[in-house]
Design a protein around this motif. Structure first.
Motif: not given
Length: 82
Positions: A23-34, A54-66
């Motif tokens: 993903h580009t930064q622009a694509q990730l921004a679109d996925l995260a709504g940012l 941070y949570a929106r970006v992580l969610g868009a990447l299908d990730c979580e914090i551990t």
């Protein structure tokens, strides 16, 4: 452990994950709504960015914090702090 270092590490991990997903930064921004500028700030580990962003970006990447014990800073990370 210095909190700015922890935020910086999180931002770098997010950037690597984004790039690995192709993903580009622009694509990730679109996925995260940012905005792209907000994604840039997240990837820099900016402390002024809300946990929601941070949570929106992580969610868009299908990730979580551990939560894991912090590793000692590398020489490169120490150099960035000073």
């Amino acid at each position: 452990m210095d909190y700015t270092l922890l935020a910086s590490r999180l931002g770098k991990q997010i950037r690597v994950k984004r790039m690995n997903r192709g993903h580009t930064q622009a694509q990730l921004a679109d996925l995260a709504g940012l905005t792209r500028q907000k994604v840039i700030a997240v990837e820099k580990g900016a402390l002024s960015v809300s946990m929601v962003a941070y949570a929106r970006v992580l969610g868009a990447l299908d990730c979580e914090i551990t939560v894991v014990p912090a590793a000692m800073p590398t020489l490169e990370e120490l150099d960035e702090l000073f």
